[in-house]
Enzyme design. Structure first.
Site, short mmCIF file in Angstrom:
data_model
loop_
_atom_site.label_atom_id
_atom_site.label_comp_id
_atom_site.label_asym_id
_atom_site.label_seq_id
_atom_site.Cartn_x
_atom_site.Cartn_y
_atom_site.Cartn_z
N SER A 39 6.96 -17.42 14.18
CA SER A 39 6.31 -18.54 13.49
C SER A 39 5.50 -19.40 14.47
CB SER A 39 7.36 -19.42 12.81
OG SER A 39 8.05 -18.69 11.83
N GLN A 40 4.53 -20.10 13.90
CA GLN A 40 3.72 -21.06 14.66
C GLN A 40 4.65 -22.15 15.22
OE1 GLN A 40 0.77 -22.74 12.10
NE2 GLN A 40 0.14 -24.29 13.58
#
Ligand code: SAM
Length: 215
Positions: free
Chosen positions: A65-66
């Site tokens: 994930s970011q």
């Protein structure tokens, strides 16, 4: 031994500054992001991107994930040292490391066998040792419930009842819910047996699979 030099530490500090500017306030979350080496989760070809605020492929059609998303979800989870936390979607293990840095007693479950085996074998080499499980996390982890906190790192079509059932009194579930393209981040708190829902921004996650997910 995984290399973590001054250059990588410098890039991590810059990332922390960027997350602060984007609105992350919880110093414990920022401290954990400043500590966990994100570059070790990247293949050589993508290594130069490790400290960009972006999601990247980790194989098997899945993503790490970011950092902003990790920070946002973790902040909403309000993790205190010693909290019993369930993470659904182990993936690369990066989010798991952040939660462990914050003192969580972590249980993490992954649906994809290849990712489960890879991360189960890799994380202890970094010194991070959650309880790993392979299976359908849309059903939670009934054998280890209840949990103080539950974090879902894949996009769900609905809030699985199994997850709110497995929250302890005062417990918090953070879960992205919506369609396959985008999901609203929800924080659900269990108080006096009731569920209190707060809704935040939209995010774009890979789909939650399994019985209470997209199938
Ligand atoms: N937390 C991860 C990280 O730090 O890298 C993010 C991983 S990715 C955005 C979401 C992960 O959820 C994928 O690895 C996917 O295989 C997993 N997943 C999807 N449905 C699942 C389910 N029902 N149970 C457990 N894991 C699931």
């Amino acid at each position: 031994m995984v290399e973590d030099n001054y250059k990588q530490r410098g890039l991590r500090n810059k990332l922390v500054k960027k997350l602060r500017l984007k609105g992350i306030r919880d110093e414990r979350v920022l401290e954990a992001i400043g500590k966990v080496p994100r570059h070790v989760f990247f293949d050589d070809a993508l290594l130069v991107h490790a400290y960009e605020d972006k999601a990247f492929p980790i194989g098997e059609g899945q993503t790490i994930s970011q950092p902003y998303t990790v920070a946002f979800q973790t902040e909403k989870l309000n993790v205190a040292p010693g909290d019993k936390v369930l993470e659904i979607g182990t993936g690369s293990g990066y989010q798991a490391c952040i939660l462990l840095e914050m003192g969580a007693k972590l249980y993490t479950i992954e649906y994809n066998r290849t990712l489960f085996e890879r991360t189960r074998d890799f994380l202890p080499l970094l010194g991070y040792k959650p309880y790993f499980a392979h299976g359908d996390g849309s059903k939670g982890m009934p054998s280890k419930a209840p949990f103080d906190k539950i974090i879902v790192t894949a996009g769900a079509p609905v809030v699985p009842a199994a997850l709110t059932d497995q929250l302890s009194e005062g417990g918090i579930l953070v879960i992205p819910v919506g369609d396959r393209e985008r999901q609203k981040m929800l924080k659900i708190t269990k108080r006096g047996g009731k569920l209190i829902e707060e809704a935040f921004d939209y995010f774009a996650f890979v789909p939650l699979k399994g019985k209470e997910g997209w199938g």
